[in-house]
Design an enzyme around this catalytic site. Structure first.
Site, short mmCIF file in Angstrom:
data_model
loop_
_atom_site.label_atom_id
_atom_site.label_comp_id
_atom_site.label_asym_id
_atom_site.label_seq_id
_atom_site.Cartn_x
_atom_site.Cartn_y
_atom_site.Cartn_z
CB ALA A 14 -0.94 0.00 1.21
CD GLU A 111 -6.73 -17.83 -3.00
OE1 GLU A 111 -7.24 -17.00 -2.24
OE2 GLU A 111 -5.53 -17.81 -3.32
CG HIS A 225 -4.98 -18.34 7.20
ND1 HIS A 225 -4.79 -19.69 7.01
CD2 HIS A 225 -5.06 -17.79 5.96
CE1 HIS A 225 -4.75 -19.95 5.72
NE2 HIS A 225 -4.91 -18.81 5.05
NE ARG A 271 -8.54 -16.78 4.68
CZ ARG A 271 -7.77 -15.89 4.04
NH1 ARG A 271 -7.51 -14.72 4.58
NH2 ARG A 271 -7.27 -16.17 2.85
CG HIS A 332 -4.29 -13.96 7.85
ND1 HIS A 332 -2.95 -13.96 7.54
CD2 HIS A 332 -4.95 -13.83 6.66
CE1 HIS A 332 -2.80 -13.85 6.22
NE2 HIS A 332 -3.99 -13.74 5.67
NE ARG A 367 -8.16 -10.46 3.96
CZ ARG A 367 -7.39 -11.38 3.39
NH1 ARG A 367 -7.31 -11.44 2.08
NH2 ARG A 367 -6.72 -12.24 4.12
#
Length: 523
Positions: A14, A111, A225, A271, A332, A367
């Site tokens: 970023a 994913e 995670h 997740r 995570h 997310r």
């Protein structure tokens, strides 16, 4: 005192990409407390999601993101993310980022929670490859000055705006001024005992923004995670989501697959569902790890896609071709952060935020895999291309007066015990009792150190910042009396429509912020 046109705090994807997208006639300072490569971006194994394949669409990527976000994504922000993604990928390729290819085309993978193959990888070190290319480009730009080994201790705020930062470098304190200050300091998952993040991720930007009066949002949403390497003495290496996307199995100690008992998608469930399923499975059996079996993926595909995971596991005596490897959940990614608009502007004039430090509205309560590096790129580009300069009449900076440093013993106690507190009080499963006990201990630590000057020592500064972040995290988790996305309260296990709001934190006051209505017409 030095003045610049823009100051960027943080050297992950970023920060680097923001620096490259600002006008080339601006004087830009890029500050980092380590070196340019010490960031979560450099550790990122997961890829970058983007609509590249003709069978995919912006609408599908948007809907996948919205579903993963459990009702808290801002649709307009998500549409910005997915619609600007292809251009950002093209720019990365132009900069020399080497994505995996198959028969000459970009090799797109699947994913968890994605409805199409849209994930670009650079083997299993996408973040490292991205940071490599961006760093090389930053280093040749004459308008960018790099300050390594530089602590940014506080934001310089006066008369209702941000004027720059206070720094400490080689033991010397100084102010740097600029009309544009950008926080790109990453997340704060190192406040937890088990974390996939590098040691630098101590929530510095979040704490400094809070102290400067910025509005923060959704701090309770921390993604755990599900599969981090669980070997004594080894770092919690993230075993990428892509491993399960390629067909790897999660097994218990008896060698049995069990995730389908918790969700019909099994290994490809969202997740947070997988992390919670593993946590509950382990707690039920009094065990501390499960196992991930690479062998269904096939040796050739493993060698092609996951060479770094294979080599790292080998360092600890694990052969992923021959045996399942031990894994367990770890903190995570922070979905919440400093609230921004679609151009990265915070509630404090003169202050912007980008990447994991920011809450743009993209991630909601959970997310979607591989949207994080993409968010860095899209919103860094927006800050760089849409931020103008103001002519400032700078006020005098505050005096640089050092007070007594905090007790070294107190600092070490906090750094040792705080991650345990956060893991136990505000981990994968939360209760009001645990959160209240944790908050009581945090208040005690704050009283220990209330009169100290934090700018004298890096560990002391990081302790201050982690206390503040932990306080915001636990208080937000206590405030939200429901379970949603990555936030699970066993005393409030249901998701409630009445709680489909953002948690907004401003001046130590917690309140709700309604979501913006969806646009009438999809662009």
């Amino acid at each position: 005192m030095e003045y610049f046109d823009a100051l960027i705090v943080g050297s992950g994807a970023a920060g680097l990409y923001t620096a490259l997208n600002l006008p080339r006639d601006w004087r830009v300072a890029l500050l980092t407390k380590e070196d340019l490569r010490a960031s979560s971006s450099d550790w990122a194994q997961g890829g970058i999601a983007a609509v590249i394949d003709p069978t995919d669409s912006f609408l599908l990527h948007t809907e996948d993101t919205m579903v993963a976000g459990a009702g808290l994504c801002e649709r307009q922000a998500v549409e910005v993310l997915v619609e600007e993604a292809p251009e950002r990928i093209a720019e990365l390729i132009h900069l020399g980022v080497s994505f995996d290819r198959y028969q000459g085309r970009l090799d797109l993978t699947l994913e968890a929670a994605h409805s199409r193959k849209r994930i670009l990888h650079a083997q299993d070190a996408t973040g490292r490859e991205l940071v490599r290319a961006l760093t090389e480009e930053v280093l040749v730009q004459p308008n960018i000055t790099i300050y390594e080994k530089t602590l940014v201790t506080d934001l310089w705020v006066a008369r209702g705006r941000c004027w720059g930062v206070r720094t400490r470098r080689a033991g010397v304190a100084a102010y740097l001024g600029a009309p544009v200050t950008v926080l790109a300091t990453g997340g704060a998952s190192r406040v937890f005992l088990h974390s996939t993040n590098p040691p630098v991720c101590t929530g510095d930007g979040l704490a400094m923004a809070w102290l400067a009066g910025a509005r923060l949002r959704d701090m309770e949403f921390v993604q755990f995670h599900p599969t981090a390497l669980a070997v004594p003495g080894a770092p919690r290496l993230l075993i990428s989501e892509a491993v399960r996307g390629e067909g790897a199995h999660v097994l218990d100690r008896q060698g049995q697959r069990f995730l389908s008992r918790y969700h019909p998608a099994g290994e490809l469930a969202p997740r947070d569902v997988v992390a919670r399923a593993i946590y509950l499975h382990l707690r039920e059996r009094g065990e501390d790890r499960v196992f991930i079996d690479f062998r269904p993926v096939g040796q050739q595909r493993i060698e092609q896609r996951f060479p770094n995971i294979r080599l790292t596991c080998a360092q600890y005596g694990l052969d992923i071709f021959e045996e399942p490897i031990p894994v367990a959940p770890a903190a995570h990614y922070c979905m919440g952060g400093v609230q921004t608009d679609l151009l990265g502007q915070t509630s404090v004039p003169g202050l912007w935020a980008v990447g994991e430090t920011a809450s743009t509205g993209v991630h909601g309560a959970n997310r979607l895999a591989s949207n994080s590096l993409l968010e860095c790129l899209v919103f860094a580009h927006r800050i760089g291309r849409h931020t103008g300069l103001n002519t400032l009449n700078y006020p005098p900076p505050p005096a640089l007066v050092d007070q007594a440093p905090p007790s070294p013993a107190a600092v070490q106690t906090i750094l040792r015990q705080l991650p345990v507190l956060c893991w136990e009080a505000c981990g994968i499963v939360r209760t009001a009792l645990d959160l209240e006990r944790g908050l009581a201990q945090l208040r005690l630590w704050q009283e220990w150190l209330a009169q100290a000057d934090w700018t004298l020592d890096r560990e002391a500064l990081e302790a201050r910042n982690q206390i503040l972040v932990a306080y915001l995290l636990l208080q937000s988790a206590l405030w939200r009396r429901e379970s949603r996305g990555a936030h699970f309260r066993s005393d409030f296990p249901e998701t409630a429509l009445s709680w489909q709001v953002h948690t907004v934190i401003e001046h130590d006051h917690w309140s709700a912020q309604a979501l913006k209505p969806d646009p009438v017409v999809y662009r």
